[in-house]
Design a protein around this motif. Structure first.
Motif, PDB file in Angstrom:
ATOM      1  N   LEU A  87      66.396  15.074  66.033  1.00 35.53           N
ATOM      2  CA  LEU A  87      66.939  13.614  65.875  1.00 35.53           C
ATOM      3  C   LEU A  87      65.977  12.771  65.454  1.00 35.53           C
ATOM      4  O   LEU A  87      64.973  12.526  66.332  1.00 35.53           O
ATOM      5  CB  LEU A  87      67.629  13.154  67.325  1.00 35.53           C
TER       6      LEU A  87
ATOM      7  N   SER B 126      64.750   8.100  66.526  1.00 36.85           N
ATOM      8  CA  SER B 126      65.456   7.630  68.041  1.00 36.85           C
ATOM      9  C   SER B 126      64.555   7.257  68.854  1.00 36.85           C
ATOM     10  O   SER B 126      63.199   7.839  68.959  1.00 36.85           O
ATOM     11  CB  SER B 126      66.138   8.844  68.469  1.00 36.85           C
TER      12      SER B 126
ATOM     13  N   LEU C 210      74.064  17.593  71.781  1.00 35.34           N
ATOM     14  CA  LEU C 210      72.501  17.099  71.766  1.00 35.34           C
ATOM     15  C   LEU C 210      71.775  17.993  72.877  1.00 35.34           C
ATOM     16  O   LEU C 210      72.396  17.910  74.085  1.00 35.34           O
ATOM     17  CB  LEU C 210      72.606  15.673  72.101  1.00 35.34           C
TER      18      LEU C 210
ATOM     19  N   ARG D 234      69.746  11.099  61.662  1.00 30.57           N
ATOM     20  CA  ARG D 234      69.581   9.921  62.767  1.00 30.57           C
ATOM     21  C   ARG D 234      71.064   9.911  63.498  1.00 30.57           C
ATOM     22  O   ARG D 234      72.078  10.611  62.889  1.00 30.57           O
ATOM     23  CB  ARG D 234      69.469   8.506  61.840  1.00 30.57           C
ATOM     24  N   LEU D 235      71.240   9.300  64.416  1.00 27.94           N
ATOM     25  CA  LEU D 235      72.455   9.200  65.244  1.00 27.94           C
ATOM     26  C   LEU D 235      73.424   8.490  64.491  1.00 27.94           C
ATOM     27  O   LEU D 235      74.889   8.749  64.427  1.00 27.94           O
ATOM     28  CB  LEU D 235      72.297   8.463  66.485  1.00 27.94           C
TER      29      LEU D 235
ATOM     30  N   PHE E 180      81.288   9.217  68.480  1.00 25.45           N
ATOM     31  CA  PHE E 180      80.807  10.610  69.162  1.00 25.45           C
ATOM     32  C   PHE E 180      82.476  10.723  69.658  1.00 25.45           C
ATOM     33  O   PHE E 180      82.303  11.100  70.912  1.00 25.45           O
ATOM     34  CB  PHE E 180      79.906  10.093  69.838  1.00 25.45           C
TER      35      PHE E 180
ATOM     36  N   HIS F 239      73.543   4.231  71.616  1.00 19.43           N
ATOM     37  CA  HIS F 239      73.810   3.747  70.107  1.00 19.43           C
ATOM     38  C   HIS F 239      74.496   2.571  69.751  1.00 19.43           C
ATOM     39  O   HIS F 239      74.491   2.127  68.934  1.00 19.43           O
ATOM     40  CB  HIS F 239      74.556   5.068  69.238  1.00 19.43           C
TER      41      HIS F 239
ATOM     42  N   VAL G 186      70.075  17.908  67.519  1.00 17.16           N
ATOM     43  CA  VAL G 186      71.537  18.217  67.458  1.00 17.16           C
ATOM     44  C   VAL G 186      71.594  19.833  67.013  1.00 17.16           C
ATOM     45  O   VAL G 186      71.194  20.212  65.912  1.00 17.16           O
ATOM     46  CB  VAL G 186      72.177  17.280  66.249  1.00 17.16           C
TER      47      VAL G 186
ATOM     48  N   TRP H 233      82.236  16.065  68.598  1.00 11.52           N
ATOM     49  CA  TRP H 233      81.054  16.663  69.671  1.00 11.52           C
ATOM     50  C   TRP H 233      81.841  17.188  70.668  1.00 11.52           C
ATOM     51  O   TRP H 233      83.093  17.189  70.887  1.00 11.52           O
ATOM     52  CB  TRP H 233      80.438  15.298  70.232  1.00 11.52           C
TER      53      TRP H 233
ATOM     54  N   LEU I 163      75.624   8.819  74.999  1.00 14.33           N
ATOM     55  CA  LEU I 163      75.142   8.600  73.651  1.00 14.33           C
ATOM     56  C   LEU I 163      75.737   7.274  73.005  1.00 14.33           C
ATOM     57  O   LEU I 163      75.181   6.432  72.458  1.00 14.33           O
ATOM     58  CB  LEU I 163      75.893   9.738  72.912  1.00 14.33           C
TER      59      LEU I 163
END
Length: 302
Positions: free
Chosen positions: A270, A273, A253, A196-197, A227, A222, A179, A205, A218
């Protein structure tokens, strides 16, 4: 009924719908406006229903339903024509056309594999790469996307369209994701430990579906509705996308190879993931000549 449809009429209908103009469609297709009107009338007569309203020009409900089928029908026809042409084509000469998605074209290993001459590189949206290869617009393609490690990217179901893994089932590259933050962002200090996400669901974003990754991908990965976009970038230049993130216009990302050299930005890995950035070589049939040599160069370089 659809199998008997004249593809020329269907292509005219798709063009008029896309441009919302009979005259603009005539200019793009090289027809007279009268010929375009006759094509639409013939198609409507064949299907027994109006497909376009005239003022303003827009698909009717039946026209919208036909558009859902038209793109794939025309693409398969073009792919079939290109496939047959390959059977009778002369052996490939010294030039090769490579279609690549923006992030794939920015990968240093792929760039290093290009020979010094006789290559035309077309950078196009990732979703258009397989079609460019299937229809003969490009000899080879390099597509990219988010995937679980060792999972192939999904490709359209077209005749003879294959993802060549250069002798393996792993494509060309799999790179870790990062990121990109402005250097003065508090989370930029996590460059060594990663994020982490889950930590970034509520962040703002940049939505860059062509140059980066669509935010909807994304969200799907997730399993959340976070986002949120702060800015949308519709271009295909990865450096511009990275510069926007480094300037604080939103997070993005990027694969580690694309984010590493961004002035003013900090790439934070990240962590935890199950996603990687995957690139795959897309071919139609067995590449020969200059295209085959480029395949070998790619296999050695990446």
């Amino acid at each position: 009924m659809l199998m008997d449809m004249d593809p020329h009429l269907l292509r005219t209908f798709v063009t008029v719908s896309r441009l919302a103009s009979f005259s603009a469609a005539a200019r793009e297709l090289g027809y007279t406006q009268s010929a375009v009107s006759q094509h639409i009338a013939a198609l409507e007569n064949d299907l027994g229903t109006p497909l376009l309203s005239r003022r303003p020009v827009a698909p009717t409900r039946a026209g919208e339903r036909l558009l859902e089928h038209a793109g794939s029908l025309l693409l398969r026809l073009d792919a079939a024509r290109a496939d047959l042409a390959r059977l009778t084509a002369e052996p490939a000469g010294g030039a090769v056309t490579l279609a690549a998605s923006p992030l794939a074209a920015a990968h240093p290993g792929i760039l290093a594999a290009l020979p010094p001459t006789s290559v035309t590189l077309h950078v196009i949206p990732r979703d258009e790469v397989p079609a460019a290869v299937a229809t003969g617009a490009a000899d080879l393609g390099v597509a990219d996307g988010l995937a679980a490690p060792n999972d192939p990217l999904p490709l359209p179901d077209m005749a003879r369209l294959t993802a060549s893994a250069l002798g393996t089932a792993r494509g060309l590259t799999e790179d870790p994701l990062t990121v990109l933050f402005p250097a003065d962002h508090p989370l930029a200090r996590r460059a060594r430990t990663g994020l982490r996400l889950d930590d970034l669901v509520d962040a703002r974003w940049i939505d860059a579906p062509a140059a980066g990754f669509p935010l909807q991908r994304l969200r799907a990965a997730h399993g959340s509705y976070g986002f949120r976009p702060a800015l949308r970038y519709d271009g295909t230049d990865v450096r511009t996308l990275a510069a926007l993130a480094a300037a604080g216009h939103g997070l993005t990302l990027l694969p580690a190879t694309a984010a590493a050299a961004t002035p003013g930005g900090v790439a934070v890995p990240l962590a935890g993931s199950r996603l990687v950035h995957r690139t795959e070589l897309v071919t139609a049939g067995e590449p020969t000549g200059a295209a085959g040599e480029l395949v070998r160069r790619l296999s050695r370089a990446v």
